[in-house]
Each structure stands twice: as structure tokens, then as C-alpha cells.
Design a protein around this motif. Structure first.
Motif, PDB file in Angstrom:
ATOM      1  N   PRO A  14       0.782  -1.258   0.000  1.00 28.13           N
ATOM      2  CA  PRO A  14       0.000   0.000   0.000  1.00 28.13           C
ATOM      3  C   PRO A  14       0.813   1.308   0.000  1.00 28.13           C
ATOM      4  N   GLU A  15       0.050   2.392   0.045  1.00 31.40           N
ATOM      5  CA  GLU A  15       0.588   3.758   0.204  1.00 31.40           C
ATOM      6  C   GLU A  15       1.364   3.859   1.523  1.00 31.40           C
ATOM      7  N   LEU A  16       2.459   4.601   1.520  1.00 27.23           N
ATOM      8  CA  LEU A  16       3.239   4.848   2.741  1.00 27.23           C
ATOM      9  C   LEU A  16       3.374   3.553   3.550  1.00 27.23           C
ATOM     10  N   ARG A  67       4.508  10.127  -8.187  1.00 23.59           N
ATOM     11  CA  ARG A  67       4.342  10.997  -7.017  1.00 23.59           C
ATOM     12  C   ARG A  67       2.895  11.472  -6.974  1.00 23.59           C
ATOM     13  N   LYS A  68       2.261  11.238  -5.849  1.00 24.97           N
ATOM     14  CA  LYS A  68       0.807  11.464  -5.700  1.00 24.97           C
ATOM     15  C   LYS A  68       0.405  12.880  -6.106  1.00 24.97           C
ATOM     16  N   VAL A  69      -0.547  12.941  -7.009  1.00 24.47           N
ATOM     17  CA  VAL A  69      -1.019  14.225  -7.547  1.00 24.47           C
ATOM     18  C   VAL A  69      -2.126  14.821  -6.675  1.00 24.47           C
ATOM     19  N   LEU A 103      -3.628  15.406  -3.441  1.00 24.30           N
ATOM     20  CA  LEU A 103      -3.370  15.326  -2.002  1.00 24.30           C
ATOM     21  C   LEU A 103      -4.620  15.760  -1.260  1.00 24.30           C
ATOM     22  N   PRO A 104      -5.231  14.875  -0.484  1.00 19.81           N
ATOM     23  CA  PRO A 104      -6.444  15.263   0.223  1.00 19.81           C
ATOM     24  C   PRO A 104      -6.107  15.983   1.531  1.00 19.81           C
ATOM     25  N   GLY A 105      -7.167  16.397   2.228  1.00 23.97           N
ATOM     26  CA  GLY A 105      -6.983  16.942   3.564  1.00 23.97           C
ATOM     27  C   GLY A 105      -6.653  18.423   3.539  1.00 23.97           C
ATOM     28  N   LEU A 134      -3.180  15.740   7.311  1.00 26.91           N
ATOM     29  CA  LEU A 134      -2.306  16.856   6.924  1.00 26.91           C
ATOM     30  C   LEU A 134      -1.436  16.556   5.707  1.00 26.91           C
ATOM     31  N   GLU A 135      -2.004  15.891   4.705  1.00 28.46           N
ATOM     32  CA  GLU A 135      -1.176  15.579   3.525  1.00 28.46           C
ATOM     33  C   GLU A 135      -0.731  16.844   2.807  1.00 28.46           C
ATOM     34  N   LYS A 136      -1.575  17.879   2.799  1.00 30.46           N
ATOM     35  CA  LYS A 136      -1.181  19.114   2.095  1.00 30.46           C
ATOM     36  C   LYS A 136      -0.087  19.859   2.865  1.00 30.46           C
ATOM     37  N   ILE A 153      -2.068   6.797  -6.286  1.00 36.37           N
ATOM     38  CA  ILE A 153      -2.007   6.609  -4.832  1.00 36.37           C
ATOM     39  C   ILE A 153      -3.281   7.131  -4.170  1.00 36.37           C
ATOM     40  N   CYS A 154      -3.899   6.277  -3.436  1.00 36.81           N
ATOM     41  CA  CYS A 154      -5.024   6.549  -2.537  1.00 36.81           C
ATOM     42  C   CYS A 154      -6.049   7.527  -3.096  1.00 36.81           C
ATOM     43  N   ASN A 155      -6.007   8.793  -2.673  1.00 35.51           N
ATOM     44  CA  ASN A 155      -7.062   9.733  -3.079  1.00 35.51           C
ATOM     45  C   ASN A 155      -7.145   9.888  -4.593  1.00 35.51           C
ATOM     46  N   ASP A 156      -6.042   9.665  -5.290  1.00 31.50           N
ATOM     47  CA  ASP A 156      -6.067   9.702  -6.764  1.00 31.50           C
ATOM     48  C   ASP A 156      -7.158   8.789  -7.326  1.00 31.50           C
ATOM     49  N   ARG A 157      -7.464   7.698  -6.591  1.00 30.40           N
ATOM     50  CA  ARG A 157      -8.415   6.723  -7.143  1.00 30.40           C
ATOM     51  C   ARG A 157      -9.830   7.272  -7.227  1.00 30.40           C
ATOM     52  N   ARG A 158     -10.082   8.375  -6.546  1.00 30.63           N
ATOM     53  CA  ARG A 158     -11.440   8.930  -6.545  1.00 30.63           C
ATOM     54  C   ARG A 158     -11.690   9.866  -7.733  1.00 30.63           C
ATOM     55  N   TRP A 159     -10.643  10.121  -8.532  1.00 27.38           N
ATOM     56  CA  TRP A 159     -10.726  11.108  -9.619  1.00 27.38           C
ATOM     57  C   TRP A 159     -10.666  10.400 -10.964  1.00 27.38           C
ATOM     58  N   TYR A 197      -3.543   2.501  -0.563  1.00 24.82           N
ATOM     59  CA  TYR A 197      -4.260   3.562   0.154  1.00 24.82           C
ATOM     60  C   TYR A 197      -4.197   3.396   1.666  1.00 24.82           C
ATOM     61  N   ASN A 198      -4.408   4.539   2.348  1.00 22.31           N
ATOM     62  CA  ASN A 198      -4.660   4.599   3.798  1.00 22.31           C
ATOM     63  C   ASN A 198      -5.922   5.435   3.932  1.00 22.31           C
ATOM     64  N   THR A 199      -7.053   4.784   4.139  1.00 25.87           N
ATOM     65  CA  THR A 199      -8.306   5.535   4.231  1.00 25.87           C
ATOM     66  C   THR A 199      -8.893   5.379   5.627  1.00 25.87           C
ATOM     67  N   PRO A 200      -8.965   6.491   6.379  1.00 25.98           N
ATOM     68  CA  PRO A 200      -9.576   6.405   7.714  1.00 25.98           C
ATOM     69  C   PRO A 200     -10.984   5.816   7.628  1.00 25.98           C
TER      70      PRO A 200
HETATM   71  N1  CDT Z   1      -4.402   8.721   2.030  1.00 29.36           N
HETATM   72  C1  CDT Z   1      -5.464   9.265   1.448  1.00 29.36           C
HETATM   73  O1  CDT Z   1      -5.353   9.857   0.380  1.00 29.36           O
HETATM   74  N2  CDT Z   1      -6.628   9.126   2.088  1.00 29.36           N
HETATM   75  C2  CDT Z   1      -7.827   9.760   1.630  1.00 29.36           C
HETATM   76  C3  CDT Z   1      -8.661  10.138   2.797  1.00 29.36           C
HETATM   77  C4  CDT Z   1      -9.581  11.195   2.411  1.00 29.36           C
HETATM   78  S1  CDT Z   1     -10.238  12.011   3.779  1.00 29.36           S
HETATM   79  C5  CDT Z   1      -9.223  13.391   3.965  1.00 29.36           C
HETATM   80  C6  CDT Z   1      -8.655   8.893   0.685  1.00 29.36           C
HETATM   81  O2  CDT Z   1      -9.118   9.436  -0.323  1.00 29.36           O
HETATM   82  O3  CDT Z   1      -8.915   7.730   0.979  1.00 29.36           O
END
Ligand code: CDT
Length: 308
Positions: free
Chosen positions: A45-47, A122-124, A126-128, A141-143, A167-173, A192-195
Motif C-alpha cells: 500500500p501507500e506509505l 508521485r501522488k497528484v 493530495l487530500p486533507g 495533513l497531507e497538504k 495513490i489513494c485519493n487519486d483513485r477517486r478522480w 491507500y490509507n483511508t480512515p
Molecule cells: N491517504 C489518502 O489519500 N486518504 C484519503 C482520505 C480522504 S479524507 C481526507 C482517501 O481518499 O482515501
């Protein structure tokens, strides 16, 4: 047939106090299991090497930089490259990258079967947020820790196919997948690391978050007729839960392998890259069907502009 036997290596939680060496031991254990199952490629995964540190705020430079790797491979990660080379297995994992110029990126690499790095992303997206936020139940605090990736969305001819990473949040776009789709991508690797809980909407818990994760990777796979390997870091890190939900998705958008828990857990699937061909030459034959004369807003405008 161009079959890649792919191991999606979900990592369970990594606590703040865990060392790189301890994490690498866990990664090596999964790599040995992948080798026993005849994997050509293992995806982490990511990180992967640390806890998801963007949840912690500090202004101390040394404390910030402890999370970052100056070189890759470096001493703690060298055993991964050695075992991968001996096993004739390609690998991909994410880490926090500190460049010689002091720039910080959320990065993933891809090696070939000799352990040589053939791709870096390199992750494009960056959420948060970039400052400590008192309104949130936890920080993201990714930004603050990273700058947006400067390499675009490259793909690489390797392992007998065309592979890309995000990487992670990129997958939502959708733009992420389409940029690689336009270069003929046949397999996208992502970690990914998704809370498990939305920090700004606590009612949104793990089941909806896994639903969203699957929704976006399945759509991205189908709409670009590509395999997607989507790998979680999961479980409770120092009291902060992350979703599991690692999946391998075929070019029809179907989940063909999935983890069940939130610990170190691997699923392996034989992915035939030739399965990407049908969609690419029929319903998603971009050259025949796309209408770029109507897509200008996608690159000329970032946010929403409402009609007058
Ligand atoms: N790591 C990462 O990109 N996590 C985001 C959490 C979004 S909530 C700020 C994700 O899209 O899963």
C-alpha cells in the motif's frame, strides 16, 4: 494470453513506534508467501513503511523528516529488493520521499523482476488540509507534509504489458484513470490509507467508505478497460482505524479477489493482460468515440462555475 500472477499485499496497522526494520520483516513474510504462490508481482500500500503519519501535527523539522526516505533502496528496505530479485518478482510500494533539494512527495515505485526500479509516481491529488484543523475529529495533513506530484501519470512498458500507478485519493478522480487509459494502460497499481470514519461527517463509517473505494476503482477499471490492483493499509493505528477492502478488479470492473480482514493479508490472482483488449477496441475505443471538442472545461477550469 499474457498472464501476470499478482499478489495484493494488504498491510495491517503500523504503530507510530514501529521501526522500518519491523515493517520490512512483515513485508518480507508476505513476499515469501507470494513467491510460494508463484507471484510475478507483489503490490503493497501507500506509505507502506510507516504509520499514516499525516494524522500527526508537528512543526519540528527532525520529527517531520523521520518519516521520509532520502534514498530508495536504502538500508532498511534493501532486503526487499534482494528477496524480490532472488524470487524473480516485481514489486511496488509507497513511501514518503525526501529529495536532495528538500522536496517532499508521497511516492510509489515499481521494480522489474531484477529488483531495478523502472517506475516512480508521485501522488497528484493530495487530500486533507495544510494547517492544524481544530474542527476535525482527526487530522489529515497531507497538504502540509507533501507537495503535489510533479511527474504526471506516466505508464511503463514492463512485465510484458503497460502498467501505471496512482495513490489513494487519486483513485477517486476519473482523470487519474483516463490519463493512463489514454496511454493504453493495462494494469493500475494503487495503495491507500483511508480512515474508517469521515473526520467531518462521523456518520460515514467503514461500510460506506469501502463502498466508495470499490465504486471508484471498479468504475475506473471498466471505463478504461484495465486491471486495477487496489491495496489497503488497514486496521487500528494507535487508536485510529483504517479500512481494509483490498481488491483486484478486472477490466470489466468486477472484483475477482478481495481480502477479508484488517491485518497483513494477501490475495493472489492470475491477471491476463489480454483481457483488456476487448473493451479497448469496442465500447471504450477512445479514438473512435471520445469527443474532446466537448471536454475543454476539464483542463481549463478547476472548480465549479455555476451558470448565470
Ligand atoms: N491517504 C489518502 O489519500 N486518504 C484519503 C482520505 C480522504 S479524507 C481526507 C482517501 O481518499 O482515501
Amino acid at each position: 494470453m499474457r498472464v501476470l500472477n499478482v499478489a495484493a499485499a494488504q498491510m495491517g496497522p503500523i504503530q507510530k513506534a514501529e521501526s522500518r526494520e519491523e515493517v520490512v520483516e512483515r513485508m518480507l513474510a508476505m513476499m515469501r508467501e507470494a513467491r510460494a504462490q508463484g507471484a510475478d508481482l507483489i503490490v503493497y500500500p501507500e506509505l507502506t513503511l510507516t504509520t499514516f503519519f499525516p494524522r500527526y501535527y508537528t512543526t519540528d523539522k527532525a520529527e517531520i523528516e523521520q518519516w521520509f526516505e532520502r534514498d530508495m533502496p536504502n538500508e532498511p528496505t534493501r532486503p526487499l529488493f534482494d528477496l524480490a530479485r532472488d524470487a524473480r518478482m516485481a514489486m511496488s510500494f509507497g513511501y514518503a520521499e525526501l529529495t536532495p533539494e528538500g522536496r517532499r512527495f508521497n511516492t510509489s515505485i515499481l521494480t522489474d523482476k531484477t529488483g531495478a526500479i523502472v517506475g516512480k509516481y508521485r501522488k497528484v491529488h493530495l487530500p486533507g488540509h495544510s494547517d492544524y484543523d481544530t474542527e476535525r475529529s482527526h487530522q489529515h495533513l497531507e497538504k502540509y507534509y507533501f507537495e503535489p506530484g510533479d511527474l504526471g501519470f506516466p505508464v511503463w512498458r514492463t512485465l510484458g504489458g503497460i502498467l501505471g500507478m496512482c495513490i489513494c485519493n487519486d483513485r477517486r478522480w476519473p482523470e487519474t484513470y483516463r490519463m493512463m487509459g489514454l496511454q493504453g494502460v493495462e494494469m493500475i497499481l494503487l495503495g491507500y490509507n483511508t480512515p474508517s470514519v469521515n473526520a467531518q461527517k462521523n456518520a460515514e463509517g467503514p461500510s460506506k467508505r469501502i463502498f466508495h473505494s470499490n465504486l471508484v476503482v471498479q468504475a475506473g477499471a471498466y471505463q478504461n478497460s484495465t486491471w486495477v490492483v487496489s491495496v489497503a493499509k488497514a486496521g487500528v493505528e494507535d487508536g485510529h482505524p483504517l479500512i481494509g477492502g483490498t481488491v483486484i478488479v478486472n477490466p470489466d470492473g468486477e472484483i475477482v479477489a478481495a481480502t477479508e480482514g484488517e491485518g497483513d493479508e494477501m490475495v493472489v490472482h492470475a491477471c491476463d493482460l489480454d483481457d483488456t483488449a476487448f473493451g479497448k477496441k469496442t465500447i471504450f475505443d477512445f479514438a473512435r468515440h471520445r469527443r474532446i471538442e466537448h471536454y475543454g472545461l476539464i483542463t481549463s477550469q478547476t472548480g465549479v462555475v455555476l451558470p448565470p
